[in-house]
Design a protein around this motif. Structure first.
Motif, PDB file in Angstrom:
ATOM      1  N   ARG A  22       0.820  -1.215   0.000  1.00 51.44           N
ATOM      2  CA  ARG A  22       0.000   0.000   0.000  1.00 51.44           C
ATOM      3  C   ARG A  22       0.859   1.272   0.000  1.00 51.44           C
ATOM      4  O   ARG A  22       0.578   2.225  -0.716  1.00 51.44           O
ATOM      5  N   ARG A 180      -5.252  -3.839  14.587  1.00 54.72           N
ATOM      6  CA  ARG A 180      -4.716  -4.825  13.638  1.00 54.72           C
ATOM      7  C   ARG A 180      -3.361  -4.418  13.093  1.00 54.72           C
ATOM      8  O   ARG A 180      -2.581  -5.254  12.648  1.00 54.72           O
ATOM      9  N   SER A 181      -3.084  -3.087  13.080  1.00 51.89           N
ATOM     10  CA  SER A 181      -1.903  -2.577  12.400  1.00 51.89           C
ATOM     11  C   SER A 181      -1.452  -1.326  13.146  1.00 51.89           C
ATOM     12  O   SER A 181      -2.286  -0.477  13.464  1.00 51.89           O
ATOM     13  N   ASP A 183       1.568   1.723  13.480  1.00 48.58           N
ATOM     14  CA  ASP A 183       2.745   2.530  13.152  1.00 48.58           C
ATOM     15  C   ASP A 183       3.297   2.996  14.501  1.00 48.58           C
ATOM     16  O   ASP A 183       2.816   3.969  15.086  1.00 48.58           O
ATOM     17  N   ASN A 191      -2.530   6.357  19.756  1.00 48.62           N
ATOM     18  CA  ASN A 191      -3.458   5.298  20.150  1.00 48.62           C
ATOM     19  C   ASN A 191      -3.425   5.026  21.657  1.00 48.62           C
ATOM     20  O   ASN A 191      -4.448   4.750  22.267  1.00 48.62           O
ATOM     21  N   HIS A 221       4.780  -2.149  13.730  1.00 49.08           N
ATOM     22  CA  HIS A 221       5.880  -1.919  12.789  1.00 49.08           C
ATOM     23  C   HIS A 221       6.498  -0.524  12.875  1.00 49.08           C
ATOM     24  O   HIS A 221       5.878   0.417  13.374  1.00 49.08           O
ATOM     25  N   TYR A 223       8.334   1.978  10.005  1.00 45.91           N
ATOM     26  CA  TYR A 223       8.637   2.124   8.579  1.00 45.91           C
ATOM     27  C   TYR A 223      10.138   2.353   8.397  1.00 45.91           C
ATOM     28  O   TYR A 223      10.800   2.918   9.283  1.00 45.91           O
TER      29      TYR A 223
HETATM   30  O1  LIG Z   1      -4.970   4.726  14.641  1.00 44.51           O
HETATM   31  C1  LIG Z   1      -4.130   4.368  13.792  1.00 44.51           C
HETATM   32  C2  LIG Z   1      -4.388   4.411  12.436  1.00 44.51           C
HETATM   33  C3  LIG Z   1      -3.433   3.982  11.587  1.00 44.51           C
HETATM   34  N1  LIG Z   1      -2.252   3.521  12.025  1.00 44.51           N
HETATM   35  C4  LIG Z   1      -1.227   3.087  11.043  1.00 44.51           C
HETATM   36  C5  LIG Z   1      -0.885   1.639  10.944  1.00 44.51           C
HETATM   37  C6  LIG Z   1      -0.351   1.523   9.511  1.00 44.51           C
HETATM   38  O2  LIG Z   1       0.994   1.966   9.475  1.00 44.51           O
HETATM   39  C7  LIG Z   1      -1.223   2.515   8.762  1.00 44.51           C
HETATM   40  C8  LIG Z   1      -2.427   1.870   8.126  1.00 44.51           C
HETATM   41  O3  LIG Z   1      -2.031   1.084   7.077  1.00 44.51           O
HETATM   42  P1  LIG Z   1      -2.729  -0.314   6.675  1.00 44.51           P
HETATM   43  O4  LIG Z   1      -2.042  -0.653   5.388  1.00 44.51           O
HETATM   44  O5  LIG Z   1      -4.199  -0.043   6.493  1.00 44.51           O
HETATM   45  O6  LIG Z   1      -2.426  -1.290   7.779  1.00 44.51           O
HETATM   46  O7  LIG Z   1      -1.670   3.440   9.744  1.00 44.51           O
HETATM   47  C9  LIG Z   1      -1.968   3.493  13.375  1.00 44.51           C
HETATM   48  O8  LIG Z   1      -0.867   3.101  13.828  1.00 44.51           O
HETATM   49  N2  LIG Z   1      -2.938   3.907  14.219  1.00 44.51           N
END
Ligand SMILES: O=c1ccn([C@H]2C[C@H](O)[C@@H](COP(=O)(O)O)O2)c(=O)[nH]1
Ligand SMILES: Nc1nc(=O)c2c([nH]1)NC[C@@H]1CN(c3ccc(C(=O)N[C@@H](CCC(=O)O)C(=O)O)cc3)CN21
Length: 283
Positions: A22, A180-181, A183, A191, A221, A223
């Motif tokens: 993505r 689920r994911s 950053d 968060n 993760h 980046y």
């Molecule tokens: O509340 C949030 C919203 C988004 N993220 C981060 C996690 C990912 O790096 C991207 C979303 O990418 P996907 O390809 O849809 O997983 O945004 C976050 O940490 N917290």
């Protein structure tokens, strides 16, 4: 703060490089992290090893609770985090469901407040939860979920922190939030604040004591373009003690949250922090 730094260190030490289609970037990734926040003792989990813009994180949460679907609404309450996903993501710009500038589509709060039933009528998940908890009811299904696979193509991004489950034990309210994911340098900073504040706020408006908030993350993760700053700058710093979050005690209902509450109703006490770090953001 220690659990945040331990997660960052774990990613640096044990993470696996994964290509992300993505964003077109590689991410150093681990699976599964469990974080706990002590809302009962007001240990606000604000990052201290860099300056955190916590007000924007609370504004984002407020926007979700209000069911916002437009980046301009978020900007109006002090949050710029959705501008890029609403306006700079080519896949979303090409999507026929996008209603124009700043539209985010059917994401997060839209699902939380206006989940669409097959007959076209909406379900307000949050109101049901607040009504139940106010009456002292926990039906073991006090679940606020933004995760609606049937409508992923109608929004700019799938929700990351997608489900919040509230639990009542006697007069103490608990929260378990699933992500689920994540950053870790940018998103988690926000968060953590949101999970803590969501429990504190819902406990306050439903008349309960807040207990612990449990934050469960799947894919955590960093980046590739964030790694050096994390490893060589942020992780070299010593954390400070947790500050406290003060919420205006006049906030007493969901209606209050929807109508007059602003960022002036939130205050952080005793926030000692290191200098800001600007991490790159991937759209
Ligand atoms: O509340 C949030 C919203 C988004 N993220 C981060 C996690 C990912 O790096 C991207 C979303 O990418 P996907 O390809 O849809 O997983 O945004 C976050 O940490 N917290
Ligand atoms: N790649 C990515 N990471 C994310 O964390 C993320 C997304 N995308 N897309 C959706 C939302 C938007 N979020 C964001 C977006 C930007 C910041 C950010 O730039 N934060 C800065 C300061 C923000 C400010 O000044 O208000 C920071 O230093 O924390 C944080 C979270 C979290 N989510």
């Amino acid at each position: 703060m220690k659990q945040y730094l331990a997660l960052c260190q774990r990613i640096v030490d044990d993470g696996v490089w994964i290509e992300n289609e993505r964003t077109g970037k590689r991410c150093l990734t681990v699976i599964n992290a469990d974080l706990t926040y002590d809302v009962a003792n007001n240990q606000f989990p604000l990052i201290t090893t860099r300056k955190s813009f916590w007000k924007a994180a609370i504004a984002e949460l407020l926007g979700y609770l209000r069911g916002y679907d437009n980046a301009a609404q978020f900007r109006a309450i002090g949050c710029n985090t959705w501008n890029a996903n609403a306006n700079d993501n080519q896949a979303w710009l090409n999507n026929p469901h996008r209603k124009g500038e700043d539209d985010m589509g059917r994401v997060y709060g839209v699902q939380g407040r206006r989940w669409q039933k097959p007959d076209g009528t909406p379900i307000d998940q949050l109101k049901k939860i607040v009504d139940d908890l106010t009456k002292g009811i926990d039906d073991r299904g006090e679940i606020l979920t933004f995760y609606n696979p049937g409508e992923f193509d109608m929004g700019c991004l799938r929700p990351c922190m997608h489900t919040h489950t509230f639990s009542l034990l006697g007069d103490t309210l608990y929260l378990t939030s699933y992500q689920r994911s994540c950053d870790v340098p940018l998103g988690l900073n926000f968060n953590q604040v949101q999970v803590f504040t969501l429990l504190a706020l819902i406990a306050q408006i439903t008349g309960h004591k807040a207990g612990q908030a449990y934050h469960k993350i799947i894919n955590a993760h960093i980046y590739e373009d964030q790694l050096e700053l994390m490893r060589d700058v942020q992780l070299k710093r010593e954390p400070f003690a947790s500050p406290q979050l003060k919420i205006n005690p006049k906030i007493k209902s969901l209606d209050d949250l929807e109508t007059w509450v602003t960022l002036d109703d939130f205050e952080v006490i005793g926030y000692e922090h290191h200098d800001a770090i600007q991490y790159p953001f991937s759209v």
